[in-house]
Design a protein around this motif. Structure first.
Motif, PDB file in Angstrom:
ATOM      1  N   SER A 233       2.093  33.314   0.076  1.00  0.00           N
ATOM      2  CA  SER A 233       1.241  33.149   1.153  1.00  0.00           C
ATOM      3  C   SER A 233       0.489  34.493   1.303  1.00  0.00           C
ATOM      4  CB  SER A 233       2.145  33.399   2.379  1.00  0.00           C
ATOM      5  OG  SER A 233       3.730  32.921   2.659  1.00  0.00           O
ATOM      6  N   THR A 234      -0.376  34.189   1.903  1.00  0.00           N
ATOM      7  CA  THR A 234      -1.661  34.849   1.809  1.00  0.00           C
ATOM      8  C   THR A 234      -2.033  34.992   3.592  1.00  0.00           C
ATOM      9  OG1 THR A 234      -3.058  33.155   2.287  1.00  0.00           O
ATOM     10  CG2 THR A 234      -2.978  33.315   0.704  1.00  0.00           C
ATOM     11  N   GLU A 235      -2.506  36.127   4.011  1.00  0.00           N
ATOM     12  CA  GLU A 235      -2.696  36.864   4.706  1.00  0.00           C
ATOM     13  C   GLU A 235      -3.386  35.325   6.533  1.00  0.00           C
ATOM     14  OE1 GLU A 235      -3.814  40.714   4.387  1.00  0.00           O
ATOM     15  OE2 GLU A 235      -5.381  39.839   3.860  1.00  0.00           O
ATOM     16  N   LEU A 236      -3.812  34.574   5.225  1.00  0.00           N
ATOM     17  CA  LEU A 236      -4.834  33.542   6.027  1.00  0.00           C
ATOM     18  C   LEU A 236      -3.984  32.821   7.078  1.00  0.00           C
ATOM     19  CD1 LEU A 236      -7.364  32.510   4.074  1.00  0.00           C
ATOM     20  CD2 LEU A 236      -7.691  33.206   6.064  1.00  0.00           C
ATOM     21  N   GLU A 237      -2.585  32.275   6.710  1.00  0.00           N
ATOM     22  CA  GLU A 237      -1.785  32.006   7.743  1.00  0.00           C
ATOM     23  C   GLU A 237      -1.178  32.761   9.015  1.00  0.00           C
ATOM     24  OE1 GLU A 237       2.345  31.521   5.555  1.00  0.00           O
ATOM     25  OE2 GLU A 237       0.851  31.510   3.633  1.00  0.00           O
ATOM     26  N   LEU A 238      -1.618  34.405   9.275  1.00  0.00           N
ATOM     27  CA  LEU A 238      -0.681  34.282  10.250  1.00  0.00           C
ATOM     28  C   LEU A 238      -2.086  33.849  10.877  1.00  0.00           C
ATOM     29  CD1 LEU A 238       0.207  36.282  11.989  1.00  0.00           C
ATOM     30  CD2 LEU A 238      -0.947  38.365  10.790  1.00  0.00           C
ATOM     31  N   ALA A 239      -3.117  35.018  10.671  1.00  0.00           N
ATOM     32  CA  ALA A 239      -4.496  34.882  11.409  1.00  0.00           C
ATOM     33  C   ALA A 239      -4.806  33.097  12.136  1.00  0.00           C
ATOM     34  CB  ALA A 239      -6.155  34.690  10.679  1.00  0.00           C
ATOM     35  N   VAL A 240      -4.141  31.594  11.611  1.00  0.00           N
ATOM     36  CA  VAL A 240      -4.247  30.739  12.112  1.00  0.00           C
ATOM     37  C   VAL A 240      -3.646  30.668  12.900  1.00  0.00           C
ATOM     38  CG1 VAL A 240      -4.165  28.116  11.941  1.00  0.00           C
ATOM     39  CG2 VAL A 240      -5.527  29.999   9.763  1.00  0.00           C
ATOM     40  N   ALA A 241      -1.758  31.072  12.236  1.00  0.00           N
ATOM     41  CA  ALA A 241      -1.042  30.029  13.347  1.00  0.00           C
ATOM     42  C   ALA A 241      -1.129  31.459  14.938  1.00  0.00           C
ATOM     43  CB  ALA A 241       0.529  31.279  12.723  1.00  0.00           C
ATOM     44  N   LYS A 242      -1.927  32.491  14.510  1.00  0.00           N
ATOM     45  CA  LYS A 242      -2.057  33.298  15.829  1.00  0.00           C
ATOM     46  C   LYS A 242      -2.737  32.110  17.028  1.00  0.00           C
ATOM     47  CE  LYS A 242      -1.978  38.367  15.167  1.00  0.00           C
ATOM     48  NZ  LYS A 242      -2.621  39.424  14.872  1.00  0.00           N
ATOM     49  N   ARG A 243      -3.615  31.499  16.389  1.00  0.00           N
ATOM     50  CA  ARG A 243      -4.815  31.186  16.838  1.00  0.00           C
ATOM     51  C   ARG A 243      -4.156  29.699  17.744  1.00  0.00           C
ATOM     52  NH1 ARG A 243      -9.994  31.940  18.765  1.00  0.00           N
ATOM     53  NH2 ARG A 243     -10.551  32.560  16.813  1.00  0.00           N
ATOM     54  N   ILE A 244      -3.126  29.156  17.071  1.00  0.00           N
ATOM     55  CA  ILE A 244      -2.789  27.817  17.050  1.00  0.00           C
ATOM     56  C   ILE A 244      -1.845  28.327  18.386  1.00  0.00           C
ATOM     57  CG2 ILE A 244      -1.293  26.124  17.059  1.00  0.00           C
ATOM     58  CD1 ILE A 244      -2.680  26.325  13.990  1.00  0.00           C
ATOM     59  N   SER A 245      -1.202  29.621  18.318  1.00  0.00           N
ATOM     60  CA  SER A 245      -0.147  30.194  19.481  1.00  0.00           C
ATOM     61  C   SER A 245      -1.342  29.625  20.587  1.00  0.00           C
ATOM     62  CB  SER A 245       0.891  30.778  19.109  1.00  0.00           C
ATOM     63  OG  SER A 245       1.564  30.408  17.970  1.00  0.00           O
ATOM     64  N   LYS A 246      -2.236  30.579  20.854  1.00  0.00           N
ATOM     65  CA  LYS A 246      -3.256  31.057  21.795  1.00  0.00           C
ATOM     66  C   LYS A 246      -3.841  29.785  22.848  1.00  0.00           C
ATOM     67  CE  LYS A 246      -7.700  33.466  23.185  1.00  0.00           C
ATOM     68  NZ  LYS A 246      -8.520  31.885  23.025  1.00  0.00           N
TER      69      LYS A 246
ATOM     70  N   LYS B 293      -3.613  13.179  16.654  1.00  0.00           N
ATOM     71  CA  LYS B 293      -5.539  12.474  16.502  1.00  0.00           C
ATOM     72  C   LYS B 293      -5.661  13.471  18.403  1.00  0.00           C
ATOM     73  CE  LYS B 293      -5.881   7.789  15.004  1.00  0.00           C
ATOM     74  NZ  LYS B 293      -5.913   6.911  14.789  1.00  0.00           N
ATOM     75  N   THR B 294      -4.869  13.900  18.875  1.00  0.00           N
ATOM     76  CA  THR B 294      -5.688  14.534  20.073  1.00  0.00           C
ATOM     77  C   THR B 294      -5.535  15.849  19.664  1.00  0.00           C
ATOM     78  OG1 THR B 294      -2.812  14.381  20.869  1.00  0.00           O
ATOM     79  CG2 THR B 294      -4.396  12.526  21.494  1.00  0.00           C
ATOM     80  N   GLY B 295      -4.084  16.846  19.328  1.00  0.00           N
ATOM     81  CA  GLY B 295      -4.785  18.057  18.979  1.00  0.00           C
ATOM     82  C   GLY B 295      -6.491  18.342  18.789  1.00  0.00           C
ATOM     83  N   PHE B 296      -6.421  19.839  19.350  1.00  0.00           N
ATOM     84  CA  PHE B 296      -7.624  20.419  19.474  1.00  0.00           C
ATOM     85  C   PHE B 296      -8.679  19.472  19.581  1.00  0.00           C
ATOM     86  CE2 PHE B 296      -4.775  22.411  17.101  1.00  0.00           C
ATOM     87  CZ  PHE B 296      -4.650  23.337  17.362  1.00  0.00           C
TER      88      PHE B 296
ATOM     89  N   THR C  62     -12.739  26.497  12.139  1.00  0.00           N
ATOM     90  CA  THR C  62     -12.786  25.087  12.612  1.00  0.00           C
ATOM     91  C   THR C  62     -12.344  25.896  14.004  1.00  0.00           C
ATOM     92  OG1 THR C  62     -12.591  23.454  11.440  1.00  0.00           O
ATOM     93  CG2 THR C  62     -12.489  22.837  13.746  1.00  0.00           C
ATOM     94  N   LEU C  63     -10.966  25.581  14.437  1.00  0.00           N
ATOM     95  CA  LEU C  63     -10.195  26.356  15.792  1.00  0.00           C
ATOM     96  C   LEU C  63     -11.313  27.490  16.175  1.00  0.00           C
ATOM     97  CD1 LEU C  63      -6.744  26.478  14.247  1.00  0.00           C
ATOM     98  CD2 LEU C  63      -7.698  24.518  15.785  1.00  0.00           C
ATOM     99  N   GLU C  64     -12.187  27.900  15.964  1.00  0.00           N
ATOM    100  CA  GLU C  64     -12.443  29.613  16.954  1.00  0.00           C
ATOM    101  C   GLU C  64     -13.895  29.006  17.047  1.00  0.00           C
ATOM    102  OE1 GLU C  64     -14.051  32.658  13.660  1.00  0.00           O
ATOM    103  OE2 GLU C  64     -15.945  32.125  14.656  1.00  0.00           O
ATOM    104  N   ILE C  65     -14.485  28.411  16.890  1.00  0.00           N
ATOM    105  CA  ILE C  65     -15.158  27.883  17.038  1.00  0.00           C
ATOM    106  C   ILE C  65     -14.890  26.551  18.872  1.00  0.00           C
ATOM    107  CG2 ILE C  65     -17.027  25.627  16.650  1.00  0.00           C
ATOM    108  CD1 ILE C  65     -17.204  26.779  13.627  1.00  0.00           C
ATOM    109  N   LEU C  66     -13.536  25.399  18.613  1.00  0.00           N
ATOM    110  CA  LEU C  66     -13.472  24.887  19.587  1.00  0.00           C
ATOM    111  C   LEU C  66     -12.794  26.411  20.358  1.00  0.00           C
ATOM    112  CD1 LEU C  66     -11.368  21.897  16.869  1.00  0.00           C
ATOM    113  CD2 LEU C  66     -13.785  21.565  18.204  1.00  0.00           C
ATOM    114  N   ASP C  67     -12.307  27.305  20.096  1.00  0.00           N
ATOM    115  CA  ASP C  67     -11.574  27.231  21.302  1.00  0.00           C
ATOM    116  C   ASP C  67     -12.907  28.397  21.982  1.00  0.00           C
ATOM    117  OD1 ASP C  67      -9.709  28.967  22.543  1.00  0.00           O
ATOM    118  OD2 ASP C  67      -9.079  30.033  21.118  1.00  0.00           O
ATOM    119  N   GLU C  68     -13.804  28.650  21.213  1.00  0.00           N
ATOM    120  CA  GLU C  68     -15.209  30.036  22.125  1.00  0.00           C
ATOM    121  C   GLU C  68     -16.567  29.186  22.051  1.00  0.00           C
ATOM    122  OE1 GLU C  68     -14.493  33.152  19.466  1.00  0.00           O
ATOM    123  OE2 GLU C  68     -12.528  33.825  19.442  1.00  0.00           O
ATOM    124  N   THR C  69     -16.505  28.061  21.909  1.00  0.00           N
ATOM    125  CA  THR C  69     -17.377  27.402  22.273  1.00  0.00           C
ATOM    126  C   THR C  69     -17.273  26.255  23.431  1.00  0.00           C
ATOM    127  OG1 THR C  69     -17.728  26.094  20.473  1.00  0.00           O
ATOM    128  CG2 THR C  69     -18.242  27.995  19.938  1.00  0.00           C
TER     129      THR C  69
END
Ligand SMILES: Cc1ncc(COP(=O)(O)O)c(C=O)c1O
Length: 442
Positions: free
Chosen positions: A90-103, A247-250, A316-323
């Motif tokens: 694994s890489t560190e990126l998995e945790l960052a994306v998982a945290k965003r999804i859980s938020k 399809k509906t997610g995010f 992508t998730l940062e943009i969808l979440d924060e803009t």
């Protein structure tokens, strides 16, 4: 025909010698003379080999939520490339994306990644079966959950005579007939029908697998009371609720259809919009269930959580979440509906829209459909003919009326103007060709 497809046609002749149907996915084959090959996509538009330009409402069936080749996401993907490949670690990126999804999705307490929607839903079903110790599951008529055997039973409406029960058939040859016995079918928005099935079979049913906005069936939407009832019935009968948000997610809200309806799944799946088109999918859900992964339930894969896709997903998730990208999409989708309605109303053509403005089904009947069976009562042959004219006019929708029109954040005023101009011409040509559309009731 006003546009030339000479180069696409010539390419098809070569491609078909090496690829079944000349394509990499059956859905991309539209016939020897109509299959188009893409040169490039930018924003909300694509260009084919013949330099025909289209405003695109297929968006790869949804992934390009921010538009094609979004520079912010592509830059992130390039950074992901620098990580170096896949390591079977694994890489560190998995945790960052998982945290965003859980938020963004509270029901996503724990997260696992894979590459396609099919893989995610297949894993969700396996986990539900393992957790409950039961094998059967309930599907909705008109639902689609990917290309794995258990999900490939459906009720084709094309041959249904509008009386009695539609036949249950496999989507494909090669689906073991034994898998049919696990699948139980109910109609959308029918809580009584669902309870009847659960009452009788809940001792062997692991899950209800549902798309509350049916992204493969016009966007037929669950009524809020129905979805709440489905949640309660699942709890009452010890059945897990799997919400397939591939399809509906995010897309329909930051927290997907679950936020829109205020209903939490036990397990949920995401794919399309997660990384603006880079291949990644997500299985998420309640911690108690998800912890079974690795405690008896197998999950993994060589290409799972590739750094390129994860890095694209993080951006992508940062943009969808924060803009306000999703609000922009919804506003455009609403204007698109209004513009199409004006054109259809001026000609007295009965119609309605289904789903969500970010993924709209255009339905040729006055009252929107509540179930897949309702589609049979609409003028879908008018849609089918009109879709071909739209392609001629540079508006790319799916040729099949059951696929919604997807909107992305890059669809702008010029896309809207071009679309409505093309739409008006396409409607008039379809009417002139003598294809009957039902009139608005007096
Ligand atoms: C709701 C839903 N689930 C699952 C899938 C399967 O996803 P994929 O094509 O990425 O395997 C799809 C694909 O369109 C879908 O719409």
């Amino acid at each position: 025909m006003t546009r030339s497809l000479a180069k696409s046609n010539a390419h098809f002749e070569q491609a078909v010698k090496h690829l079944p149907l000349g394509v990499a996915s059956n859905f991309r084959y539209w016939g020897a003379d109509k299959t188009i090959y893409v040169k490039s996509g930018r924003g909300g538009r694509i260009t084919d080999l013949d330099d025909n330009h289209y405003v695109d409402y297929r968006l790869g069936y949804g992934p390009a939520i921010l538009g094609y080749a979004d520079p912010r996401v592509d830059e992130a993907a390039r950074k992901g490339m620098e990580v170096g490949g896949v390591f079977a670690l694994s890489t560190e990126l998995e945790l960052a994306v998982a945290k965003r999804i859980s938020k963004m999705v509270p029901a996503a307490e724990l997260v696992r990644f894979s590459n396609s929607g099919t893989e995610a839903v297949m894993a969700a079903l396996r986990l539900a079966r393992a957790y409950t110790g039961k094998d059967d599951y309930v599907l909705l008529e008109g639902g689609y959950h990917g290309l794995f055997d258990a999900a490939m039973w459906y009720t084709p409406m094309e041959n249904w005579g509008q009386v009695g029960e539609p036949e249950i058939k496999p989507y494909s040859e090669g689906i073991p007939v034994g898998t049919k016995s696990w699948a139980h079918f109910v109609q959308a928005n029918d809580a009584d029908g669902l309870e009847t099935i659960l009452k009788k079979h809940s001792h062997k049913i692991a899950a209800l697998l549902i798309e509350p906005i049916m992204g493969n069936c016009l966007g037929i939407a669950a009524e809020p009371d129905y979805l709440r009832a489905a949640r309660t019935l699942c709890d009452k009968y010890g059945v897990l609720l799997i919400i397939d948000e591939v399809k509906t997610g995010f897309r329909v809200a930051r927290g997907g259809v679950q936020e829109l309806y205020g209903v939490h799944a036990d397990l949920c799946t995401f794919a399309k919009a997660v990384a603006n088109g880079y291949p990644i999918s997500v299985l998420a859900g309640r911690e108690e269930i998800m912890r079974k992964i690795g405690q008896g339930v197998a999950h993994g894969g060589t290409y799972t959580a590739h750094a390129v896709s994860l890095s694209a997903a993080e951006k992508t998730l940062e943009i969808l979440d924060e803009t306000d990208a999703l609000e922009v999409i919804e506003r455009y989708g609403t204007k698109l509906r209004q513009g199409m309605s004006r054109i259809l109303e001026a000609r007295g053509i009965a119609h309605s829209f289904v789903g969500h403005p970010s993924m709209s089904g255009l339905y040729f009947a006055h009252t929107p459909p509540r179930t897949y069976r309702d589609w049979k009562g609409s003028d879908y042959s008018f849609y089918d003919a009109m879709a071909q004219e739209l392609h001629e006019e540079g508006v790319l929708c799916e040729p099949d009326s059951r696929e919604p029109w997807f909107v992305c954040a890059a669809h702008d005023e010029s896309c809207l103007a071009d679309t409505l101009k093309g739409f008006e011409i396409a409607v008039d040509r379809t009417v002139a060709a003598g294809i009957e559309a039902r009139k608005v009731p007096a």
